[in-house]
Each structure stands twice: as C-alpha cells, then as structure tokens.
Design a protein around this motif. Structure first.
Motif, PDB file in Angstrom:
ATOM      1  N   ALA A   3       0.835  -1.204   0.000  1.00 36.77           N
ATOM      2  CA  ALA A   3       0.000   0.000   0.000  1.00 36.77           C
ATOM      3  C   ALA A   3       0.869   1.253   0.000  1.00 36.77           C
ATOM      4  N   ILE A   4       0.366   2.299  -0.626  1.00 34.01           N
ATOM      5  CA  ILE A   4       1.106   3.557  -0.730  1.00 34.01           C
ATOM      6  C   ILE A   4       0.191   4.718  -0.364  1.00 34.01           C
ATOM      7  N   MET A   5       0.700   5.607   0.469  1.00 37.87           N
ATOM      8  CA  MET A   5       0.025   6.882   0.707  1.00 37.87           C
ATOM      9  C   MET A   5       0.524   7.852  -0.357  1.00 37.87           C
ATOM     10  N   TRP A   6      -0.416   8.416  -1.099  1.00 39.16           N
ATOM     11  CA  TRP A   6      -0.056   9.268  -2.237  1.00 39.16           C
ATOM     12  C   TRP A   6      -0.987  10.474  -2.263  1.00 39.16           C
ATOM     13  N   LYS A   7      -0.412  11.650  -2.079  1.00 41.62           N
ATOM     14  CA  LYS A   7      -1.179  12.895  -2.102  1.00 41.62           C
ATOM     15  C   LYS A   7      -2.359  12.846  -1.125  1.00 41.62           C
ATOM     16  N   GLY A   8      -2.081  12.276   0.046  1.00 40.29           N
ATOM     17  CA  GLY A   8      -3.077  12.223   1.102  1.00 40.29           C
ATOM     18  C   GLY A   8      -4.084  11.102   0.979  1.00 40.29           C
ATOM     19  N   GLN A  26       8.322   4.155   1.824  1.00 39.73           N
ATOM     20  CA  GLN A  26       7.288   3.777   2.783  1.00 39.73           C
ATOM     21  C   GLN A  26       7.361   2.320   3.229  1.00 39.73           C
ATOM     22  N   HIS A  27       8.217   1.534   2.573  1.00 45.23           N
ATOM     23  CA  HIS A  27       8.295   0.112   2.918  1.00 45.23           C
ATOM     24  C   HIS A  27       9.755  -0.321   3.048  1.00 45.23           C
ATOM     25  N   GLU A  28      10.163  -0.556   4.279  1.00 41.69           N
ATOM     26  CA  GLU A  28      11.540  -0.965   4.534  1.00 41.69           C
ATOM     27  C   GLU A  28      11.865  -2.285   3.842  1.00 41.69           C
TER      28      GLU A  28
END
Length: 238
Positions: free
Chosen positions: A103-108, A181-183
């Motif tokens: 999952a990615i947080m992108w532009k809120g 966002q993902h180690e």
C-alpha cells in the motif's frame, strides 16, 4: 464464465490472485472448503466474472482460495535470476512489480498498489469533471491492481493531455514513495546488488523488455536509479 475441469497437464497453478498479473487465457480457480450447491457456485462465478471479466472460472472443493491457472507453456520466456540480472515480473523479486501488494500513501490518499497510483495519475487533471472524479475513485478503490489497470485502459480518452510526456517522471516518484514507505522493499531492492533489473514482461516493451527482449525496460531502469539513490543516502548517513 462457464465452469470446467482443470487438467494439470494443460494448466499450471501459478499463484494467489493477489500476487499474479493476469494474462489472456488465465483461469480463475476458486476452491471451497466444502461441496457447494449449484446456486452458490453460480454466484461465485458471477462475482468473479464481474471483477475479472474475460477470464474463465472453475470452482473446486478443497479449501477457500482464489488462484490463477495458466496454460502449460505460457510465459516460458521467463528466466530465473542470474548473477548478472534480476527478473521481477513473477519471480523472487516480485516485490518490485507494480502489482505487488504494498500500500502507498499518495497525495493524502491510500492506494493498495503502485499500479493503482500510476493509473490514478493518468486522470489526475487540475479540474476534473464529475465523471473523471468517479473514474479516479474507481481506480483508487479497485479491488485489485488488475482491475485498476483495466479501468485505466477503458478510459484512455480521458487521460491528461501531457501524460506521455510526464509518465516516466510520475512513475519515478511512485517507486520512490513505495521504497520510502516500505523498509522491506528497500531491503529487497538493495539485495539485488549491482545486477541489472528487468521487468520480465513478455507483452510490454516500454516498461518491460517485451516479447523480443529488446524493449526499453523503463521500469527496471527506474528501479536501478532508485537503488543508486538509496545507496548514496546510506553513505551520507553513515
């Protein structure tokens, strides 16, 4: 979507539906923990058909799973990783694929995959119409990366006019966000060492290397660029 039997000599189970990019001819295999009545099997087929249009469905009685069966011999151009190259389409480094479930947080906003972000950006105009807003929402809320891809393809005419000029830069930022966002993604990326990264897609000769293995491999090149950036940061930070 008629039900039919899976012949192990003709089809291979290649993975869970959430981790496989569907190709023409693939079959959705639904397995149930118990024998289902005909009505229930028909409902499952209809639901699967509404999400994965164009793919046949077979329902088996062996524990509830959703998998993909591919005709034997399809995709034989895939190669195992070598000392010089890493293939990340459906191999050990599938984490680098845009279809992998990170999952990615992108532009809120939250997206289930980088694939969904990429197709969402195609329609992210400064002043979208209500219909374009609906397309954006349907991509962001798509139940799978494959569905997000299909929605993007179905609405090509609505793409932002500068898309071909900016798509590589957009993808670069999406991949950076995924790695930041993902180690685990960063660790897998660095684990590739200095090997060439190749999106082993046999149909996409822009982002991958295509059917003749002479494509641009733009996605692989972007990942190598980001790998170098991460290494440089680690050197600076000690």
């Amino acid at each position: 979507m008629a039900d039919f039997h899976i012949d192990s000599k003709q089809f291979n189970i290649i993975g869970d539906i959430g981790h496989v990019r569907l190709e023409p001819g693939d079959v959705i295999v639904v397995t149930s923990p118990r024998q289902l009545p005909a009505q229930a099997m028909n409902i499952i087929r209809q639901q699967v058909g509404s999400i994965f249009a164009g793919h046949k469905c077979v329902v088996l009685d062996a524990g509830m799973k959703f998998e993909v069966a591919r005709p034997a011999g399809a995709g034989d151009c895939h190669k195992l990783d070598t000392p010089e190259r890493v293939f990340f389409y459906e191999q050990d480094f599938y984490v680098l694929s845009n279809f992998s479930a990170f999952a990615i947080m992108w532009k809120g906003l939250r997206f289930d995959t980088s694939e969904a972000v990429y197709h969402w950006e195609k329609f992210n105009n400064p002043d979208p119409t209500p219909f374009e807003d609906a397309v954006l929402d349907s991509i962001r809320c798509a139940p799978s990366a494959h569905v997000a891809f299909k929605i993007g393809q179905e609405h090509k005419r609505l793409r932002r006019p500068d898309w071909d000029d900016v798509k590589v830069d957009v993808m670069r930022e999406i991949l950076r966000a995924k790695a930041d966002q993902h180690e685990y993604v960063r660790r897998k990326l660095l684990a590739t060492g200095d090997r060439e990264l190749i999106e082993d897609s046999w149909r996409d000769d822009f982002w991958g290397w295509g059917p003749n293995r002479d494509g641009k491999n733009a996605l692989g090149k972007l990942w190598m660029e980001i790998r170098a950036e991460i290494r440089a940061r680690e050197v600076v930070n000690g």
